[in-house]
Scaffold this active site. Structure first.
Site, PDB file in Angstrom:
ATOM      1  N   CYS A  71       0.797  -1.204  -0.066  1.00 57.31           N
ATOM      2  CA  CYS A  71       0.048   0.046   0.015  1.00 57.31           C
ATOM      3  C   CYS A  71       1.002   1.201  -0.267  1.00 57.31           C
ATOM      4  CB  CYS A  71      -0.790  -0.015   1.329  1.00 57.31           C
ATOM      5  SG  CYS A  71      -1.832   1.525   1.646  1.00 57.31           S
ATOM      6  N   CYS A  77       0.284   5.928   7.492  1.00 57.70           N
ATOM      7  CA  CYS A  77      -0.914   5.231   8.017  1.00 57.70           C
ATOM      8  C   CYS A  77      -0.634   4.709   9.119  1.00 57.70           C
ATOM      9  CB  CYS A  77      -1.481   4.167   6.862  1.00 57.70           C
ATOM     10  SG  CYS A  77      -2.816   3.586   7.431  1.00 57.70           S
ATOM     11  N   CYS A  80      -1.154  -0.059   9.541  1.00 62.34           N
ATOM     12  CA  CYS A  80      -0.083  -1.050   9.345  1.00 62.34           C
ATOM     13  C   CYS A  80       1.156  -0.490  10.029  1.00 62.34           C
ATOM     14  CB  CYS A  80       0.126  -1.420   8.032  1.00 62.34           C
ATOM     15  SG  CYS A  80      -1.278  -2.248   7.286  1.00 62.34           S
ATOM     16  N   CYS A 163      -7.887   0.217   1.105  1.00 63.52           N
ATOM     17  CA  CYS A 163      -7.062  -0.301   2.110  1.00 63.52           C
ATOM     18  C   CYS A 163      -6.888  -1.851   1.832  1.00 63.52           C
ATOM     19  CB  CYS A 163      -7.646  -0.264   3.578  1.00 63.52           C
ATOM     20  SG  CYS A 163      -6.614  -1.084   4.914  1.00 63.52           S
ATOM     21  N   GLN A 304     -14.957 -10.604  15.680  1.00 66.22           N
ATOM     22  CA  GLN A 304     -13.627 -10.820  15.271  1.00 66.22           C
ATOM     23  C   GLN A 304     -13.559 -10.137  13.968  1.00 66.22           C
ATOM     24  OE1 GLN A 304     -10.758 -11.368  16.822  1.00 66.22           O
ATOM     25  NE2 GLN A 304     -11.369 -12.303  19.017  1.00 66.22           N
ATOM     26  N   TYR A 333     -16.526 -12.180  28.990  1.00 73.26           N
ATOM     27  CA  TYR A 333     -16.240 -11.312  27.733  1.00 73.26           C
ATOM     28  C   TYR A 333     -16.687 -11.745  26.654  1.00 73.26           C
ATOM     29  CZ  TYR A 333     -13.282  -9.234  31.258  1.00 73.26           C
ATOM     30  OH  TYR A 333     -12.437  -8.931  32.505  1.00 73.26           O
ATOM     31  N   GLU A 354     -21.415 -10.575  29.201  1.00 72.80           N
ATOM     32  CA  GLU A 354     -20.979  -9.506  28.175  1.00 72.80           C
ATOM     33  C   GLU A 354     -21.443  -8.222  28.586  1.00 72.80           C
ATOM     34  OE1 GLU A 354     -18.940  -8.836  25.278  1.00 72.80           O
ATOM     35  OE2 GLU A 354     -19.969  -6.831  25.325  1.00 72.80           O
ATOM     36  N   ASP A 398     -11.911 -13.686  27.490  1.00 74.59           N
ATOM     37  CA  ASP A 398     -11.084 -13.015  26.209  1.00 74.59           C
ATOM     38  C   ASP A 398     -11.487 -11.341  26.413  1.00 74.59           C
ATOM     39  OD1 ASP A 398     -10.840 -12.251  23.592  1.00 74.59           O
ATOM     40  OD2 ASP A 398     -12.355 -13.249  22.820  1.00 74.59           O
ATOM     41  N   CYS A 425      -5.811 -10.151  23.210  1.00 75.61           N
ATOM     42  CA  CYS A 425      -5.368  -9.352  22.080  1.00 75.61           C
ATOM     43  C   CYS A 425      -4.322  -8.353  22.510  1.00 75.61           C
ATOM     44  CB  CYS A 425      -6.655  -8.777  21.565  1.00 75.61           C
ATOM     45  SG  CYS A 425      -7.444  -7.798  22.591  1.00 75.61           S
TER      46      CYS A 425
HETATM   47  N1  SAH Z   1     -15.133 -13.349  22.933  1.00 73.55           N
HETATM   48  C1  SAH Z   1     -15.869 -12.627  22.173  1.00 73.55           C
HETATM   49  C2  SAH Z   1     -15.645 -11.306  22.278  1.00 73.55           C
HETATM   50  C3  SAH Z   1     -14.276 -10.567  22.779  1.00 73.55           C
HETATM   51  S1  SAH Z   1     -13.888  -9.048  22.673  1.00 73.55           S
HETATM   52  C4  SAH Z   1     -15.434 -12.829  20.741  1.00 73.55           C
HETATM   53  O1  SAH Z   1     -14.320 -13.653  20.332  1.00 73.55           O
HETATM   54  O2  SAH Z   1     -16.219 -12.717  19.550  1.00 73.55           O
HETATM   55  C5  SAH Z   1     -14.152  -8.503  24.286  1.00 73.55           C
HETATM   56  C6  SAH Z   1     -15.618  -8.192  24.617  1.00 73.55           C
HETATM   57  O3  SAH Z   1     -15.686  -8.068  26.020  1.00 73.55           O
HETATM   58  C7  SAH Z   1     -16.342  -7.013  23.980  1.00 73.55           C
HETATM   59  O4  SAH Z   1     -17.500  -7.649  23.303  1.00 73.55           O
HETATM   60  C8  SAH Z   1     -16.526  -5.963  24.842  1.00 73.55           C
HETATM   61  O5  SAH Z   1     -17.782  -5.395  24.814  1.00 73.55           O
HETATM   62  C9  SAH Z   1     -16.557  -7.012  26.149  1.00 73.55           C
HETATM   63  N2  SAH Z   1     -16.432  -6.177  27.594  1.00 73.55           N
HETATM   64  C10 SAH Z   1     -15.541  -5.275  27.758  1.00 73.55           C
HETATM   65  N3  SAH Z   1     -15.452  -5.022  29.188  1.00 73.55           N
HETATM   66  C11 SAH Z   1     -16.061  -6.044  29.837  1.00 73.55           C
HETATM   67  C12 SAH Z   1     -16.291  -6.137  31.098  1.00 73.55           C
HETATM   68  N4  SAH Z   1     -15.798  -5.465  32.176  1.00 73.55           N
HETATM   69  N5  SAH Z   1     -17.242  -7.328  31.412  1.00 73.55           N
HETATM   70  C13 SAH Z   1     -17.661  -8.053  30.455  1.00 73.55           C
HETATM   71  N6  SAH Z   1     -17.525  -7.986  29.031  1.00 73.55           N
HETATM   72  C14 SAH Z   1     -16.613  -6.716  28.842  1.00 73.55           C
END
Ligand code: SAH
Length: 470
Positions: A71, A77, A80, A163, A304, A333, A354, A398, A425
């Protein structure tokens, strides 16, 4: 060393955020876009006591891992950081980044980590993998409406409609929106004055289904309810968006277009999406499929960005969870319940938590669509809801980049699950949290990195820790 001085430096290392590192008489310089093995001429831009920053002026001898960026905007940017590094070296960099964080921030022994880390999973084609884009709109110096990406660490927009990481449909969609703005005099939002209308476009595509979503984030106060209102019934309700039906008509004519919506956001901070969503054409969600599971995704839900890699990553989380069919599992999460549903078929019951309410609505809908009856979902912060859930055998977390709340780590420890699978992540906060969990009676068992974000410095990691015998 002073600002603006010129030096010749060999890049000998790379920082976790992708800057080349060189030394001049023992003094460390961070050099953006420098790769290990480059000999470069640099200009010093900033000096501190123990280290400084310099700008790459000229590559005198290129690193063997140097490739031409795909790119033209790769350097300015902010999206990346590694496009000029060959892909094999990118993977090595990320494997080492995870390892270093576990050792330096997690306090784990280097040999232990090296011994139990699996080889990183990379992509076959490390471009055009992002099935979600959030494109900012703005005005350039000549007064033209533009859309593109933020330059690194700033809020100035680099005009770019195709992009290299995004899907091919994005270009046409963005150009249709720009053409609408130019034709009807609809201005892009201006952060400094708070004037203008079009802020961002959220673009999504279903990986397996090809379904497209456009959600236009507008600087308009919404007094009505959210929900669904076909653009034909909207009859110019929003004077800021004249002839909106023309825009919608063109968008809906694109093959695969499934959902067009508005998101109302009049805030003055950098939160992208507004809380209210109004679907004005098509459906309010798109659908995607991962490993025979169907997922409905609405604009405000997390999903994702790299579905191909996500399938592999969730597969690893399932493997690490080691389910036999009877376990009580927490998926904290959980977003729209993706991991929960991956685990549910192999577990006794799954409890997903969540914080975003529409995501939980999607999660429940997704359980129904997939005939999963043993997954229950709760809206709330994981750290608040978890203490009242049934005692778990396995916990999956997560969290977003900032990692787990400390209170949650203590809840995990006090509930003594056999296994904890940590999907992360950000390997720095992962390492920090693992340090607490492992000090509290758990053992680092397995680590696998996944390259969900090729060309960038980001990396996903899945970790298994197990409870030590008392
Ligand atoms: N496991 C899912 C989402 C992961 S991303 C997947 O793989 O698709 C992280 C997520 O945590 C997001 O959806 C965000 O809204 C949520 N989140 C952020 N802070 C949080 C908290 N304190 N308690 C619960 N969820 C939360």
């Amino acid at each position: 060393m002073k600002k603006n001085e010129i030096y010749e430096v060999e890049i000998i290392d790379i920082s976790a955020d992708g800057n080349g590192i060189g030394k001049v008489d023992g003094y460390t310089l961070f050099i953006k876009d420098g790769l290990i093995g480059d000999l470069v001429k640099v200009r010093v831009t900033k000096t501190k006591k123990n280290y400084g920053y310099a700008r790459l002026e000229q590559i005198l001898k290129p690193s063997p891992s140097r490739v031409e960026a795909k790119c033209p905007h790769a350097r300015p940017c902010g999206g990346c950081q590694l496009q000029e590094m060959d892909y094999r070296s990118q993977l090595q960099f990320k494997q080492k980044k995870v390892m270093n964080n576990l050792v330096r921030l997690g306090g784990f022994e280097a040999n232990l980590v090296a011994g139990l880390m699996e080889p990183i999973t990379g992509m076959d084609n490390p471009f055009n993998y992002r099935y979600k884009a959030q494109v900012p709109f703005g005005t350039d110096k000549e007064g033209r409406q533009i859309a593109g990406f933020f330059a690194g660490r700033t809020h100035s927009i680099i005009a770019c409609t195709d992009c290299a990481l995004g899907v091919k449909e994005n270009k046409e969609i963005i150009e249709i929106i720009l053409e609408y703005m130019n034709t009807y005099g609809v201005a892009a939002y201006d952060e400094s004055s708070g004037n203008g209308v079009i802020r961002h476009a959220l673009l999504r595509k279903g990986y397996a289904t090809g379904q497209l979503m456009v959600c236009l984030v507008v600087n308009i106060q919404c007094d009505g309810e959210q929900g669904t209102l076909p653009v034909s019934d909207l009859s110019d309700a929003y004077v800021e968006l004249p002839h909106l039906d023309k825009l919608v008509g063109k968008l809906m004519a694109i093959e695969g277009m499934t959902s067009v919506s508005l998101s109302f956001n009049t805030r003055h901070d950098n939160v992208i999406m507004g809380e209210k969503i109004l679907t004005i054409a098509g459906q309010d969600r798109i659908e995607d499929r991962l490993s025979n599971l169907t997922f409905a995704i609405s604009p405000l839900s997390f999903y994702q960005v790299n579905p191909w890699m996500t399938e592999r990553m969730y597969g690893k989380a399932l493997e690490y969870a080691g389910l036999t069919g009877n376990e009580v599992v927490w998926d904290l999460y959980c977003g729209i319940g993706t991991i929960s549903l991956f685990l549910a078929k192999a577990a006794g019951e799954v409890h997903g938590v969540e914080i975003v309410e529409p995501a939980i609505e999607d999660a429940r809908e997704n359980a129904r669509r997939n005939n999963v009856e043993n997954a229950l979902f709760y809206v709330g912060a994981a750290e608040d809801v978890a203490p009242s859930l049934p005692r778990p055998d396995v916990i999956v977390v997560d969290p977003p980049r900032k990692g787990c709340d400390e209170k949650l780590l203590h809840t995990i420890l006090s509930h003594e699950p056999e296994r904890v699978v940590y999907v992360s992540c950000d390997s720095a906060t992962l390492a920090r949290d693992l340090k607490v969990l492992c000090a509290g009676g758990y053992k680092l068992e397995k680590v696998a990195a996944f390259d969900n974000f090729a060309q960038t410095v980001h990396v996903e990691t899945v970790v298994l820790i197990t409870r030590k015998e008392k």
